[in-house]
Design an enzyme around this catalytic site. Sequence first.
Site, PDB file in Angstrom:
ATOM      1  N   VAL A  28      -5.204   8.751 -12.089  1.00 35.89           N
ATOM      2  CA  VAL A  28      -6.516   8.245 -11.674  1.00 35.89           C
ATOM      3  C   VAL A  28      -6.681   6.756 -11.936  1.00 35.89           C
ATOM      4  O   VAL A  28      -7.576   6.115 -11.387  1.00 35.89           O
ATOM      5  CB  VAL A  28      -7.665   9.026 -12.363  1.00 35.89           C
ATOM      6  CG1 VAL A  28      -7.704  10.452 -11.867  1.00 35.89           C
ATOM      7  CG2 VAL A  28      -7.536   8.985 -13.883  1.00 35.89           C
ATOM      8  N   ALA A  29      -5.826   6.186 -12.791  1.00 33.31           N
ATOM      9  CA  ALA A  29      -5.902   4.745 -13.059  1.00 33.31           C
ATOM     10  C   ALA A  29      -4.567   4.291 -13.613  1.00 33.31           C
ATOM     11  O   ALA A  29      -3.862   5.033 -14.292  1.00 33.31           O
ATOM     12  CB  ALA A  29      -7.027   4.426 -14.041  1.00 33.31           C
ATOM     13  N   GLY A  32      -1.270  -2.498 -16.539  1.00 30.37           N
ATOM     14  CA  GLY A  32      -0.006  -3.039 -17.019  1.00 30.37           C
ATOM     15  C   GLY A  32       0.491  -2.368 -18.282  1.00 30.37           C
ATOM     16  O   GLY A  32       1.692  -2.349 -18.556  1.00 30.37           O
ATOM     17  N   PHE A  33      -0.417  -1.776 -19.069  1.00 26.77           N
ATOM     18  CA  PHE A  33      -0.015  -1.223 -20.363  1.00 26.77           C
ATOM     19  C   PHE A  33      -0.348   0.256 -20.510  1.00 26.77           C
ATOM     20  O   PHE A  33      -0.089   0.844 -21.548  1.00 26.77           O
ATOM     21  CB  PHE A  33      -0.689  -2.012 -21.493  1.00 26.77           C
ATOM     22  CG  PHE A  33      -0.099  -3.383 -21.660  1.00 26.77           C
ATOM     23  CD1 PHE A  33       0.899  -3.623 -22.582  1.00 26.77           C
ATOM     24  CD2 PHE A  33      -0.532  -4.433 -20.857  1.00 26.77           C
ATOM     25  CE1 PHE A  33       1.440  -4.887 -22.720  1.00 26.77           C
ATOM     26  CE2 PHE A  33       0.008  -5.694 -20.997  1.00 26.77           C
ATOM     27  CZ  PHE A  33       1.008  -5.931 -21.929  1.00 26.77           C
ATOM     28  N   GLN A  35      -1.394   4.233 -18.261  1.00 27.11           N
ATOM     29  CA  GLN A  35      -1.728   5.024 -17.090  1.00 27.11           C
ATOM     30  C   GLN A  35      -2.660   6.134 -17.540  1.00 27.11           C
ATOM     31  O   GLN A  35      -2.495   6.692 -18.626  1.00 27.11           O
ATOM     32  CB  GLN A  35      -0.469   5.623 -16.451  1.00 27.11           C
ATOM     33  CG  GLN A  35       0.453   4.586 -15.822  1.00 27.11           C
ATOM     34  CD  GLN A  35       1.705   5.224 -15.240  1.00 27.11           C
ATOM     35  OE1 GLN A  35       2.221   6.192 -15.794  1.00 27.11           O
ATOM     36  NE2 GLN A  35       2.183   4.682 -14.135  1.00 27.11           N
ATOM     37  N   ASP A 145     -11.846  -6.247 -25.684  1.00 26.92           N
ATOM     38  CA  ASP A 145     -11.258  -5.970 -24.366  1.00 26.92           C
ATOM     39  C   ASP A 145     -12.346  -5.448 -23.434  1.00 26.92           C
ATOM     40  O   ASP A 145     -12.118  -4.545 -22.633  1.00 26.92           O
ATOM     41  CB  ASP A 145     -10.130  -4.941 -24.501  1.00 26.92           C
ATOM     42  CG  ASP A 145      -9.270  -4.847 -23.230  1.00 26.92           C
ATOM     43  OD1 ASP A 145      -9.371  -5.756 -22.374  1.00 26.92           O
ATOM     44  OD2 ASP A 145      -8.525  -3.862 -23.091  1.00 26.92           O
TER      45      ASP A 145
END
Length: 765
Positions: A28-29, A32-33, A35, A145
């Site tokens: 679903v997403a 870079g770091f 899933q 973040d």
Amino acid sequence: MAADPTELRLGSLPVFTRDDFEGDWRLVASGGFSQVFQARHRRWRTEYAIKCAPCLPPDAASSDVNYLIEEAAKMKKIKFQHIVSIYGVCKQPLGIVMEFMANGSLEKVLSTHSLCWKLRFRIIHETSLAMNFLHSIKPPLLHLDLKPGNILLDSNMHVKISDFGLSKWMEQSTRMQYIERSALRGMLSYIPPEMFLESNKAPGPKYDVYSFAIVIWELLTQKKPYSGFNMMMIIIRVAAGMRPSLQPVSDQWPSEAQQMVDLMKRCWDQDPKKRPCFLDITIETDILLSLLQSRVAVPESKALARKVSCKLSLRQPGEVNEDISQELMDSDSGNYLKRALQLSDRKNLVPRDEELCIYENKVTPLHFLVAQGSVEQVRLLLAHEVDVDCQTASGYTPLLIAAQDQQPDLCALLLAHGADANRVDEDGWAPLHFAAQNGDDGTARLLLDHGACVDAQEREGWTPLHLAAQNNFENVARLLVSRQADPNLHEAEGKTPLHVAAYFGHVSLVKLLTSQGAELDAQQRNLRTPLHLAVERGKVRAIQHLLKSGAVPDALDQSGYGPLHTAAARGKYLICKMLLRYGASLELPTHQGWTPLHLAAYKGHLEIIHLLAESHANMGALGAVNWTPLHLAARHGEEAVVSALLQCGADPNAAEQSGWTPLHLAVQRSTFLSVINLLEHHANVHARNKVGWTPAHLAALKGNTAILKVLVEAGAQLDVQDGVSCTPLQLALRSRKQGIMSFLEGKEPSVATLGGSKPGAEMEI
């Protein structure tokens, strides 16, 4: 057998494996770091999100695994309605098992949906609540973040934030490594300038405040910050004090959005010390959300464009009309044009074969002679059996031209030679439409006698009766209804001829149509009746006849507005009086919950407020989010409107959904006379909203010394704590407004002592 070392480190943290979930894992997403997969637990039959780190292989270093476990354990301890819940870790593959959020990330939603203002503000407010919670933990938990990708939305579009674990990275990375890693993670735009300028300083809570400002910008504009800039350009611009462009900010935005822009600018201030803390931010976002939810949406008046043929007459007195001349000029035969122009002067009107041919624009000698009005010459030409229904490129027949030019003799001649009375042009207009538009009852009767369809509808559904009603041609309308024209046919938007007559205020047509069976309460597509349109346009005589004839005074349109709502919102005093006399309800709410009194208060129509009050309207009627008319007046109206409502008996202490009283709103808006008026009518100076703010809290936050003095004189206490133990004194000190400070120092000697103990210390992280 030795226990798994991973399990030994997990303590009470539940451990999952791939076998605990059904086989179909849906991605679903992806970043870079990490899933994120959606998976269904086999036994619990519940959907979960599993965030895996593809950069951590099964044999990952123990420090990496420990970091993941530590992060999951830390997140699992945090329980708050706007923070995503953590359920444990997954061993194979390595990842964190968390609550599944049906609408995914804000980043995805912003790129695929256009969000309404209310939803944008709610997302901003709920994000600020989550961040305030993290910062209030002892010691404060920094997110570091915060970006749309980490703001998740559940099935009801409520916010839950995730991924607040970068502090370990920062401790273990050099400044440049952190910046490079941030660029790879797509978060460079959210890093504050001090991170680029101060090499040794650790990030503090104001780091997150800056990131939050960029999130606000993205929500307000629904654009990506610094689009098209590379990493170095972003760093240089941010370090130099530049921010995402304010060009998308529009004057057309609601006033609350302009105030949100002001908050955003303070949150991204170059100096971290000048950025507000999240406690203060939640106060402002709550205020702005409450105010936005109370906005009144009055349906815009939609002008009814007068319906006319899109063609000009093809004949003008004494000369050939420009349109027909142009069509002839555009013909590819210049020689033929000369011959055609000579036809009216020639004694021998029998054309040669080449003169009877159809040219590129399909204009024939018959069209031309009809446009000239030459009855005898047309008669001679028709004797040679030419096509009486020949059409130009735009669909015009000779009969259409004659009808448009009001040439009854030519119409009779063409019909006698078999012209089709129902042949239409490219817009669907038949000859009868032109006769009705012109008020030419003679031609209309002739056409009807030759089989013209009395209810012919052109491309947009207008009948000849619609046109007669629009142009106030009672003679044509009487003829049409005598030939059984249907008075209840709807055009494309749902208007009947009665809608049209009522809109333009043609009373004689309104009377005729109602006497012929027109539906008094026929509805357009937007559910408006003829009475709605007459009220909107202020056509008193048409309104009077419709009501006398039995029109329903409380019919509601698609927004839930009845005629009285419209009249009250538009300040139509006499019409309001008339509607009330015919039984219009005072208390019917619109879909937003507004009564006519709410709308009169919102628009500031004093005469109508008094009229409705004298008619026993409920002064405390609850609208959207439980706002009364007095709430709307305190927020949007002039002091005179507040005064009028209070004189009519409005309750100054009514609290809306969030606990706001009219006094709160008057203080927030800084309307001094309204504050005085409310206090004179015994408004409760100690009233608290859902987060514990009194009017004095708001006055201190706004820095309004004059209003704070009045509140204190009325008995307001400056040491009352709100829901997070903050007093008006503390808010005043933090606002750093000189006038407030001077007043407090003179009024309350103990302020210096309070200041020495840093009253906001537990919140200012």
